[in-house]
Design a protein around this motif. Structure first.
Motif, PDB file in Angstrom:
ATOM      1  N   LEU A 138       0.903  -1.398   0.064  1.00 12.50           N
ATOM      2  CA  LEU A 138       0.092  -0.031   0.032  1.00 12.50           C
ATOM      3  C   LEU A 138       0.836   1.362  -0.151  1.00 12.50           C
ATOM      4  CD1 LEU A 138      -2.963  -0.736   2.530  1.00 12.50           C
ATOM      5  CD2 LEU A 138      -3.029  -0.956   0.161  1.00 12.50           C
ATOM      6  N   ASP A 139       1.921   1.228   0.797  1.00 16.35           N
ATOM      7  CA  ASP A 139       2.829   2.627   0.856  1.00 16.35           C
ATOM      8  C   ASP A 139       3.568   2.715  -0.445  1.00 16.35           C
ATOM      9  OD1 ASP A 139       2.528   2.841   3.339  1.00 16.35           O
ATOM     10  OD2 ASP A 139       3.954   1.944   4.028  1.00 16.35           O
ATOM     11  N   THR A 144       3.698   5.868  -5.061  1.00 14.08           N
ATOM     12  CA  THR A 144       3.872   5.949  -6.526  1.00 14.08           C
ATOM     13  C   THR A 144       2.776   6.818  -7.262  1.00 14.08           C
ATOM     14  OG1 THR A 144       4.687   3.692  -6.690  1.00 14.08           O
ATOM     15  CG2 THR A 144       3.564   4.430  -8.799  1.00 14.08           C
ATOM     16  N   PHE A 145       1.605   6.944  -6.566  1.00 14.31           N
ATOM     17  CA  PHE A 145       0.541   7.748  -7.230  1.00 14.31           C
ATOM     18  C   PHE A 145       0.459   9.108  -6.455  1.00 14.31           C
ATOM     19  CE2 PHE A 145      -1.693   3.584  -7.970  1.00 14.31           C
ATOM     20  CZ  PHE A 145      -1.333   3.365  -9.454  1.00 14.31           C
ATOM     21  N   GLY A 146       1.440   9.465  -5.588  1.00 18.72           N
ATOM     22  CA  GLY A 146       1.370  10.825  -5.161  1.00 18.72           C
ATOM     23  C   GLY A 146       0.209  11.244  -4.085  1.00 18.72           C
ATOM     24  N   MET A 147      -0.286  10.217  -3.334  1.00 16.91           N
ATOM     25  CA  MET A 147      -1.532  10.141  -2.682  1.00 16.91           C
ATOM     26  C   MET A 147      -1.533  10.569  -1.160  1.00 16.91           C
ATOM     27  SD  MET A 147      -3.768  10.532  -4.625  1.00 16.91           S
ATOM     28  CE  MET A 147      -5.125  10.374  -3.876  1.00 16.91           C
ATOM     29  N   ARG A 148      -0.248  10.560  -0.636  1.00 16.79           N
ATOM     30  CA  ARG A 148       0.282  10.722   0.689  1.00 16.79           C
ATOM     31  C   ARG A 148      -0.502  11.696   1.490  1.00 16.79           C
ATOM     32  NH1 ARG A 148       1.974   6.640   3.719  1.00 16.79           N
ATOM     33  NH2 ARG A 148       3.320   6.066   2.091  1.00 16.79           N
ATOM     34  N   ASP A 149      -0.560  12.773   0.945  1.00 18.19           N
ATOM     35  CA  ASP A 149      -1.097  14.070   1.556  1.00 18.19           C
ATOM     36  C   ASP A 149      -2.634  14.130   1.301  1.00 18.19           C
ATOM     37  OD1 ASP A 149      -1.222  14.588  -1.192  1.00 18.19           O
ATOM     38  OD2 ASP A 149      -0.459  16.591  -0.643  1.00 18.19           O
ATOM     39  N   ARG A 150      -3.340  12.844   0.760  1.00 22.38           N
ATOM     40  CA  ARG A 150      -4.891  13.219   0.387  1.00 22.38           C
ATOM     41  C   ARG A 150      -5.286  11.725   1.093  1.00 22.38           C
ATOM     42  NH1 ARG A 150      -3.486  17.449  -0.884  1.00 22.38           N
ATOM     43  NH2 ARG A 150      -3.862  18.612  -2.654  1.00 22.38           N
ATOM     44  N   LEU A 151      -4.741  11.276   1.955  1.00 22.07           N
ATOM     45  CA  LEU A 151      -5.297   9.779   2.296  1.00 22.07           C
ATOM     46  C   LEU A 151      -6.543  10.083   3.297  1.00 22.07           C
ATOM     47  CD1 LEU A 151      -2.154   7.766   3.151  1.00 22.07           C
ATOM     48  CD2 LEU A 151      -3.507   7.687   1.151  1.00 22.07           C
ATOM     49  N   THR A 152      -6.544  11.148   3.939  1.00 21.73           N
ATOM     50  CA  THR A 152      -7.628  11.417   4.842  1.00 21.73           C
ATOM     51  C   THR A 152      -8.797  12.323   4.209  1.00 21.73           C
ATOM     52  OG1 THR A 152      -6.616  13.360   5.649  1.00 21.73           O
ATOM     53  CG2 THR A 152      -6.279  11.370   6.863  1.00 21.73           C
ATOM     54  N   LYS A 154     -12.187  12.773   1.758  1.00 27.67           N
ATOM     55  CA  LYS A 154     -13.194  11.960   1.016  1.00 27.67           C
ATOM     56  C   LYS A 154     -13.298  12.329  -0.428  1.00 27.67           C
ATOM     57  CE  LYS A 154     -15.510  11.158   5.537  1.00 27.67           C
ATOM     58  NZ  LYS A 154     -16.650  11.293   6.420  1.00 27.67           N
ATOM     59  N   PRO A 155     -13.922  11.536  -1.199  1.00 26.26           N
ATOM     60  CA  PRO A 155     -14.015  11.955  -2.367  1.00 26.26           C
ATOM     61  C   PRO A 155     -14.306  13.187  -3.076  1.00 26.26           C
ATOM     62  CG  PRO A 155     -14.844   9.886  -2.221  1.00 26.26           C
ATOM     63  CD  PRO A 155     -14.597  10.337  -1.029  1.00 26.26           C
ATOM     64  N   HIS A 156     -15.366  13.682  -2.338  1.00 26.13           N
ATOM     65  CA  HIS A 156     -15.704  15.173  -2.772  1.00 26.13           C
ATOM     66  C   HIS A 156     -14.745  16.260  -2.572  1.00 26.13           C
ATOM     67  CE1 HIS A 156     -16.618  15.588   1.407  1.00 26.13           C
ATOM     68  NE2 HIS A 156     -16.543  16.715   1.521  1.00 26.13           N
ATOM     69  N   GLN A 157     -13.706  15.944  -1.698  1.00 29.24           N
ATOM     70  CA  GLN A 157     -12.664  16.855  -1.472  1.00 29.24           C
ATOM     71  C   GLN A 157     -11.426  16.755  -2.488  1.00 29.24           C
ATOM     72  OE1 GLN A 157     -12.082  15.426   2.600  1.00 29.24           O
ATOM     73  NE2 GLN A 157     -12.620  17.529   3.266  1.00 29.24           N
ATOM     74  N   LEU A 158     -11.517  15.661  -3.373  1.00 33.91           N
ATOM     75  CA  LEU A 158     -10.657  15.240  -4.492  1.00 33.91           C
ATOM     76  C   LEU A 158     -10.804  15.825  -5.728  1.00 33.91           C
ATOM     77  CD1 LEU A 158      -9.800  11.908  -3.152  1.00 33.91           C
ATOM     78  CD2 LEU A 158      -8.378  13.903  -2.576  1.00 33.91           C
ATOM     79  N   SER A 159      -9.734  16.003  -6.366  1.00 37.12           N
ATOM     80  CA  SER A 159     -10.218  16.368  -8.033  1.00 37.12           C
ATOM     81  C   SER A 159     -10.661  15.148  -8.593  1.00 37.12           C
ATOM     82  CB  SER A 159      -8.841  16.920  -8.575  1.00 37.12           C
ATOM     83  OG  SER A 159      -7.841  16.253  -8.595  1.00 37.12           O
ATOM     84  N   GLY A 160     -10.949  15.317  -9.874  1.00 32.64           N
ATOM     85  CA  GLY A 160     -11.465  13.943 -10.598  1.00 32.64           C
ATOM     86  C   GLY A 160     -10.309  12.890 -10.861  1.00 32.64           C
ATOM     87  N   GLY A 161      -8.926  13.851 -11.200  1.00 31.04           N
ATOM     88  CA  GLY A 161      -7.873  12.936 -11.531  1.00 31.04           C
ATOM     89  C   GLY A 161      -7.412  12.239 -10.284  1.00 31.04           C
ATOM     90  N   GLN A 163      -9.357  11.395  -7.770  1.00 28.12           N
ATOM     91  CA  GLN A 163     -10.432  10.481  -7.348  1.00 28.12           C
ATOM     92  C   GLN A 163      -9.773   9.006  -8.467  1.00 28.12           C
ATOM     93  OE1 GLN A 163     -14.563  11.411  -6.998  1.00 28.12           O
ATOM     94  NE2 GLN A 163     -13.896  13.323  -7.207  1.00 28.12           N
ATOM     95  N   GLN A 164      -9.701   9.255  -9.727  1.00 28.23           N
ATOM     96  CA  GLN A 164      -9.297   8.391 -10.400  1.00 28.23           C
ATOM     97  C   GLN A 164      -7.969   7.612  -9.832  1.00 28.23           C
ATOM     98  OE1 GLN A 164     -10.553   6.056 -11.823  1.00 28.23           O
ATOM     99  NE2 GLN A 164     -11.175   6.569 -13.871  1.00 28.23           N
ATOM    100  N   ARG A 165      -7.062   8.355  -9.392  1.00 28.57           N
ATOM    101  CA  ARG A 165      -5.996   7.724  -8.865  1.00 28.57           C
ATOM    102  C   ARG A 165      -6.090   6.959  -7.758  1.00 28.57           C
ATOM    103  NH1 ARG A 165      -1.619  12.104  -7.758  1.00 28.57           N
ATOM    104  NH2 ARG A 165      -3.059  14.022  -8.358  1.00 28.57           N
ATOM    105  N   VAL A 166      -7.180   7.143  -6.726  1.00 28.48           N
ATOM    106  CA  VAL A 166      -7.610   6.299  -5.753  1.00 28.48           C
ATOM    107  C   VAL A 166      -8.098   5.202  -6.238  1.00 28.48           C
ATOM    108  CG1 VAL A 166      -9.288   6.403  -3.754  1.00 28.48           C
ATOM    109  CG2 VAL A 166      -7.754   8.619  -4.042  1.00 28.48           C
ATOM    110  N   ALA A 167      -8.920   5.380  -7.366  1.00 35.37           N
ATOM    111  CA  ALA A 167      -9.554   4.078  -7.934  1.00 35.37           C
ATOM    112  C   ALA A 167      -8.554   3.064  -8.309  1.00 35.37           C
ATOM    113  CB  ALA A 167     -10.690   4.599  -8.905  1.00 35.37           C
TER     114      ALA A 167
END
Length: 264
Positions: A138-139, A144-152, A154-161, A163-167
């Motif tokens: 997971l780390d 790799t996807f540069g999501m470390r500062d977005r983990l907490t 929720k989807p509505h707080q993320l851009s479309g791009g 959100q797709q990285r999370v997916a």
């Protein structure tokens, strides 16, 4: 476009070592006078560690092929194999378990749970399976996807791009044998779409993932290692090391053939 028989062709022999493959796959919707053949005797293989795009005109059978390969629909005849496991011989419960453990999905609409954080969405497959996620893996995905500062978030707080990285990270979280991506950039602007496609490509290059993507966009297809072209439910050719220009040329050739057939 290839002039010799491509790796996946109608009636071709298929190696058992591929990540996912089809053997003489046919899908017919309806019966009698209203029967429609969506796929006609298709044999094709997708090698492990490759990024393949499937393209073709509307009604060519590309979405049907992906749904059959992913075990989301049943074939009229023929076989689908995930590695050496025959999907077409499994019951509903076995298919559900296999999809959960060995197949990842990335959709146009992201399909994130709005009440969950990014991290909770990423680890959802493990939660559903009742297993503990591999934190080291997971780390790797998160960094790799540069999501470390977005983990907490929720989807509505993320851009479309984002959100797709999370997916994508969610799809990769269980280290599936293959990921199927259905128009993954369809809801994104060009910049976010390019970013997501770059991450899909990195998943293959750096993480060894196998990805099969359906798209209508030649620019998106150019991120793949190869493009498989479908027409009238059959494999019409492949394009190796595609560029937007070579993909457009291949699609134009299919339209010319189709128009000639109609005129005849």
């Amino acid at each position: 476009m290839t002039t010799t028989p491509p790796p996946g062709t109608r009636g071709a022999a298929v190696s058992a070592v591929s990540a996912v493959s089809a053997r003489h796959l046919t899908k017919v919707y309806g019966s009698g006078d209203i029967a429609v053949t969506a796929l006609n005797d298709v044999s094709i293989q997708f090698e492990s560690g490759q990024f393949t795009a499937i393209m073709g005109p509307s009604g060519s059978g590309k979405s049907t092929l992906m749904h059959l390969l992913a075990g989301l629909d049943s074939a009229t005849s023929g076989q689908v194999l995930l590695g050496e496991t025959e999907l077409t011989a499994l019951g509903d419960n076995e298919l559900t378990k296999l999809r959960r453990e060995r197949i990842g999905f990335v959709f146009q609409s992201f399909n994130l749970l709005p009440m969950f954080t990014a991290y909770q969405n990423i680890t959802l497959p493990s939660e559903l399976a009742g297993t503990s996620p591999d934190q080291s893996w997971l780390d790797t995905l998160i960094d790799t996807f540069g999501m470390r500062d977005r983990l907490t978030h929720k989807p509505h707080q993320l851009s479309g791009g984002q959100q797709q990285r999370v997916a994508i990270a969610r799809a990769l979280s269980t280290r599936p044998d293959v990921i199927f991506a259905d128009e993954p950039t369809g809801n994104l602007d060009s910049r976010s779409g390019a970013e997501v496609l770059s991450f899909l490509r990195r998943s293959v290059r750096e993480l060894g993932q196998t990805i099969v993507m359906v798209t209508h966009d030649p620019t998106a297809a150019a991120y793949a290692d190869q493009v498989v072209l479908l027409a009238d439910g059959q494999i019409a050719g492949t394009i190796e090391s595609p560029t937007p220009e070579s993909v457009m040329s291949g699609l134009d050739a299919l339209r010319t053939i189709d128009q000639t057939a109609v005129a005849g």
